[in-house]
Design an enzyme around this catalytic site. Structure first.
Site, PDB file in Angstrom:
ATOM      1  N   LYS A  11       0.844  -1.210   0.000  1.00 29.00           N
ATOM      2  CA  LYS A  11       0.000   0.000   0.000  1.00 29.00           C
ATOM      3  C   LYS A  11       0.880   1.262   0.000  1.00 29.00           C
ATOM      4  O   LYS A  11       1.960   1.242  -0.576  1.00 29.00           O
ATOM      5  CB  LYS A  11      -0.971  -0.017   1.183  1.00 29.00           C
ATOM      6  CG  LYS A  11      -1.703  -1.336   1.288  1.00 29.00           C
ATOM      7  CD  LYS A  11      -2.867  -1.277   2.232  1.00 29.00           C
ATOM      8  CE  LYS A  11      -3.439  -2.667   2.404  1.00 29.00           C
ATOM      9  NZ  LYS A  11      -4.735  -2.671   3.078  1.00 29.00           N
ATOM     10  N   HIS A  94      -8.141  -3.362  -6.362  1.00 28.32           N
ATOM     11  CA  HIS A  94      -8.142  -3.484  -4.899  1.00 28.32           C
ATOM     12  C   HIS A  94      -9.315  -2.679  -4.335  1.00 28.32           C
ATOM     13  O   HIS A  94      -9.663  -1.614  -4.861  1.00 28.32           O
ATOM     14  CB  HIS A  94      -6.812  -2.965  -4.333  1.00 28.32           C
ATOM     15  CG  HIS A  94      -6.637  -3.304  -2.881  1.00 28.32           C
ATOM     16  ND1 HIS A  94      -7.251  -2.574  -1.886  1.00 28.32           N
ATOM     17  CD2 HIS A  94      -5.967  -4.302  -2.270  1.00 28.32           C
ATOM     18  CE1 HIS A  94      -6.939  -3.107  -0.715  1.00 28.32           C
ATOM     19  NE2 HIS A  94      -6.162  -4.168  -0.919  1.00 28.32           N
ATOM     20  N   GLU A  96      -9.555  -0.744  -1.940  1.00 28.69           N
ATOM     21  CA  GLU A  96      -9.238   0.647  -1.592  1.00 28.69           C
ATOM     22  C   GLU A  96      -9.273   1.531  -2.835  1.00 28.69           C
ATOM     23  O   GLU A  96      -9.669   2.690  -2.774  1.00 28.69           O
ATOM     24  CB  GLU A  96      -7.878   0.718  -0.878  1.00 28.69           C
ATOM     25  CG  GLU A  96      -7.995   0.175   0.537  1.00 28.69           C
ATOM     26  CD  GLU A  96      -6.723  -0.449   1.086  1.00 28.69           C
ATOM     27  OE1 GLU A  96      -5.636  -0.223   0.527  1.00 28.69           O
ATOM     28  OE2 GLU A  96      -6.831  -1.186   2.091  1.00 28.69           O
ATOM     29  N   GLU A 166     -10.979 -10.873  -1.426  1.00 28.86           N
ATOM     30  CA  GLU A 166     -10.687 -10.041  -0.257  1.00 28.86           C
ATOM     31  C   GLU A 166     -11.969  -9.443   0.299  1.00 28.86           C
ATOM     32  O   GLU A 166     -12.439  -8.392  -0.187  1.00 28.86           O
ATOM     33  CB  GLU A 166      -9.743  -8.902  -0.662  1.00 28.86           C
ATOM     34  CG  GLU A 166      -8.385  -9.375  -1.150  1.00 28.86           C
ATOM     35  CD  GLU A 166      -7.322  -8.346  -0.817  1.00 28.86           C
ATOM     36  OE1 GLU A 166      -6.339  -8.723  -0.179  1.00 28.86           O
ATOM     37  OE2 GLU A 166      -7.490  -7.166  -1.155  1.00 28.86           O
ATOM     38  N   GLY A 172      -7.338  -5.138   6.840  1.00 34.50           N
ATOM     39  CA  GLY A 172      -6.765  -4.197   7.796  1.00 34.50           C
ATOM     40  C   GLY A 172      -7.516  -4.105   9.108  1.00 34.50           C
ATOM     41  O   GLY A 172      -7.278  -3.202   9.899  1.00 34.50           O
ATOM     42  N   SER A 212      -6.384  -9.618   6.553  1.00 30.79           N
ATOM     43  CA  SER A 212      -5.791  -9.909   7.858  1.00 30.79           C
ATOM     44  C   SER A 212      -5.119 -11.287   7.925  1.00 30.79           C
ATOM     45  O   SER A 212      -5.183 -11.974   8.947  1.00 30.79           O
ATOM     46  CB  SER A 212      -6.835  -9.745   8.966  1.00 30.79           C
ATOM     47  OG  SER A 212      -7.311  -8.403   8.990  1.00 30.79           O
TER      48      SER A 212
HETATM   49  C1  PEP Z   1      -4.822  -5.992   1.446  1.00 28.02           C
HETATM   50  O1  PEP Z   1      -4.499  -4.826   1.494  1.00 28.02           O
HETATM   51  O2  PEP Z   1      -4.989  -6.520   0.334  1.00 28.02           O
HETATM   52  C2  PEP Z   1      -4.993  -6.731   2.683  1.00 28.02           C
HETATM   53  C3  PEP Z   1      -5.471  -7.941   2.639  1.00 28.02           C
HETATM   54  O3  PEP Z   1      -4.630  -6.091   3.843  1.00 28.02           O
HETATM   55  P1  PEP Z   1      -4.489  -6.754   5.317  1.00 28.02           P
HETATM   56  O4  PEP Z   1      -3.693  -8.020   5.143  1.00 28.02           O
HETATM   57  O5  PEP Z   1      -3.760  -5.729   6.109  1.00 28.02           O
HETATM   58  O6  PEP Z   1      -5.857  -7.040   5.806  1.00 28.02           O
END
Ligand code: PEP
Length: 247
Positions: A11, A94, A96, A166, A172, A212
């Site tokens: 990130k 992603h 985000e 995801e 996160g 996570s």
């Molecule tokens: C990600 O940013 O794709 C992600 C899975 O983050 P985290 O592992 O911190 O949850």
């Protein structure tokens, strides 16, 4: 037999100098050759990271790219620029980027097609919000995201893409999907790939879980039948990433 793939999404973290330090410490700690390892640093760290991984089995990915070849797109990076540096993978869609930067299923599809045209391997992110999970539409939504992302992608190219499931509520937050929840959705993604391309392609496509992932839960998650590794955020910024790779 699908090779596992573990990718670190850094990130908007690190700096070129800190990135090299992390790569150097990971090099000594990763002790498996059976897992494809990818790190995805911010654009400005790419040259330093590419140099640092030289001679190792670690590959480098970008976190985004534009779907145009070049032009008046201030602040954007074109696929050919990544290829010229030696970047192999690119994360596309992603959550985000969908949430903060207007990425849609349609732009994801345009980027996937453009990445493939440039021989970049896309890591396509799909996943539901907590509200969508609670409404019971997770599978429908993820199927749709996957179908649109792969629109017009040929079978021989579809085999090479990586799809990262995801769940947004697990990113996160420290709240990981259970291995059963993750497996259920990853299996549904493989099924939709099979519906489009047949089982031979579906058997080859690698599907990651992300949200996570850490050194404590990687083993259970990555041992599920349809989970071929992980996309890792927070834990990829630390030496813990090596333990996840060595799961
Ligand atoms: C990600 O940013 O794709 C992600 C899975 O983050 P985290 O592992 O911190 O949850």
């Amino acid at each position: 037999m699908r090779n596992k793939i573990v990718a670190g999404n850094w990130k908007m973290n690190m700096s070129p100098a800190r990135a090299v330090e992390l790569i150097n410490s990971l090099k000594d700690k990763i002790n498996t050759t059976e897992v494809d390892v990818v790190v995805c640093p911010p654009f400005v760290c790419l040259p330093a990271v590419l140099e640092a991984v030289d001679g190792t089995a670690i590959s480098v990915g970008a976190q985004n790219m534009h779907f145009e070849e070049n032009g008046a797109y201030t602040g954007e990076v074109a696929p050919s620029m990544l290829v010229e540096l030696g970047v192999k993978y690119v994360i596309i869609g992603h959550s985000e980027r969908r949430q903060y930067f207007g990425e849609t299923d349609e732009t994801v599809n345009k980027k996937v097609l453009k990445a493939i045209e440039h021989n970049l391997l896309p890591i396509i992110c799909v996943g539901e919000s907590l509200a969508e999970r609670e409404q019971g539409v997770t599978i429908d939504l993820v199927r749709l995201q996957t179908k649109i992302a792969l629109k017009d992608v040929k079978a021989e190219d579809a085999k090479k893409v990586v799809i990262a499931y995801e769940p947004i509520w697990a990113i996160g937050t420290g709240r990981t999907a259970t291995s059963e929840q993750a497996e259920e959705v990853c299996k549904a993604i493989r099924n939709v790939v099979a519906e489009i391309y047949g089982s031979e392609v579906a058997d080859e496509v690698r599907i990651q879980y992300g949200g996570s992932v850490n050194a404590g839960n990687a083993n259970e998650l990555f041992n599920m039948g349809n989970i071929d590794g992980g996309l890792v955020g927070g834990a990829s910024l630390k030496e813990e990433f090596a333990s996840i790779v060595n799961y």
